[in-house]
Scaffold this active site. Structure first.
Site, short mmCIF file in Angstrom:
data_model
loop_
_atom_site.label_atom_id
_atom_site.label_comp_id
_atom_site.label_asym_id
_atom_site.label_seq_id
_atom_site.Cartn_x
_atom_site.Cartn_y
_atom_site.Cartn_z
N ILE A 127 148.09 129.86 76.36
CA ILE A 127 147.25 130.16 75.84
C ILE A 127 146.51 129.03 74.99
O ILE A 127 147.24 128.41 74.24
CB ILE A 127 147.45 131.30 74.94
CG1 ILE A 127 147.94 132.53 76.11
CG2 ILE A 127 146.39 131.88 74.28
CD1 ILE A 127 148.48 133.75 75.29
N CYS A 128 145.24 129.09 74.88
CA CYS A 128 144.66 128.11 74.09
C CYS A 128 144.94 126.62 74.17
O CYS A 128 144.53 126.04 75.41
CB CYS A 128 145.01 128.57 72.60
SG CYS A 128 143.72 128.01 71.15
N ILE A 129 145.52 125.83 73.23
CA ILE A 129 145.87 124.61 73.31
C ILE A 129 147.36 124.38 74.08
O ILE A 129 147.66 123.25 74.47
CB ILE A 129 145.86 124.00 71.98
CG1 ILE A 129 145.92 122.35 72.13
CG2 ILE A 129 147.11 124.47 71.22
CD1 ILE A 129 144.68 121.76 72.62
N THR B 282 144.36 130.23 79.85
CA THR B 282 143.28 131.04 79.42
C THR B 282 142.93 130.20 78.09
O THR B 282 144.06 130.04 77.26
CB THR B 282 143.30 132.44 79.17
OG1 THR B 282 142.12 133.05 78.69
CG2 THR B 282 144.20 133.09 77.94
#
Length: 228
Positions: free
Chosen positions: A135-137, A191
């Site tokens: 997720i994210c970074i 994501t």
């Protein structure tokens, strides 16, 4: 009941796990009638940031496992002591702790190194054909460890970050905030969440979809190395 390892990196977006993303992942796992197994490395944080001012708290020292226990309500394990046989899948929330504590991407970009215990678990899950969500970074961790396999992933559309991930061998796919990118071959789902989200409700869309996609993958376990 399926068990999902949730790898935390502290407590707070600037120096640890992104709290919203972590809680949204915990909620999605629970709503899917699965069990979250919270994990974190027992190491010193790279830095401590005052989240009110956004400035480093010079001289402050915190432990990643201890801080992550705040999110896990105390129910957490040292990642060094988990075995792949104990979990069906693995998910990494974002937050700068993923890029500062779980790996050194924040300071060293494509030349980064990953925490040995984190790398060992990811490689073991990959070899066992068990799905992993980023997720994210957090896809930066994936790119460093699994880039040689041409893993497909997303962090959204930030050109600078995309360039660094592709330099590690990853195949980046641009996405919008609620999208997920599913790499069926390598059994990886990603994501962008707060790489793009402006509201917690926006982050929740992609995180819910990611958790559901990861859990769906657990129904058919095909060792990734056998597919290569």
């Amino acid at each position: 009941m399926k068990k999902v390892g949730l790898v935390l990196s502290g407590c707070g977006v600037m120096d640890g796990s992104e709290i919203h993303e972590s809680v949204l992942a915990l909620l999605a796992i629970d709503r899917a009638s699965a069990e979250a197994v919270c994990l974190a490395p027992n190491i010193k944080q790279l830095q401590v940031v005052n989240h009110l001012t956004g400035e480093p708290d010079e001289g402050a020292v915190r432990n990643v496992l201890n801080e992550s226990a705040r999110i896990a309500r105390g129910k957490i394990r040292d990642i060094a002591h988990i075995k792949t046989e104990e979990i069906d899948a693995l998910i990494f929330p974002g937050g700068w702790g993923a890029a500062k504590n779980l790996c050194t991407f924040a300071n060293e970009a494509e030349k980064c190194a990953v925490n040995p215990d984190v790398e060992k678990l990811v490689k073991a899950m990959f070899a066992a054909g068990k799905p992993i969500g980023f997720i994210c970074i957090a896809p930066a961790i994936c790119a460093k460890i699994l880039g040689e396999h041409g893993v497909k992933l997303t962090i959204g559309n930030d050109k600078s970050t995309v360039h660094k991930l592709t330099a590690m061998g990853a195949k980046h796919q641009n996405s919008t905030v609620g999208d997920i990118v599913v790499d069926e071959k390598n059994r990886v789902v990603s994501t962008p969440a707060y790489m793009l989200a402006k509201r917690i409700s926006e982050a929740s869309i992609g995180i819910d979809a990611l958790v559901n996609a990861v859990l769906k993958m657990t129904d058919k376990r095909v060792p990734a190395k056998a597919e290569a």
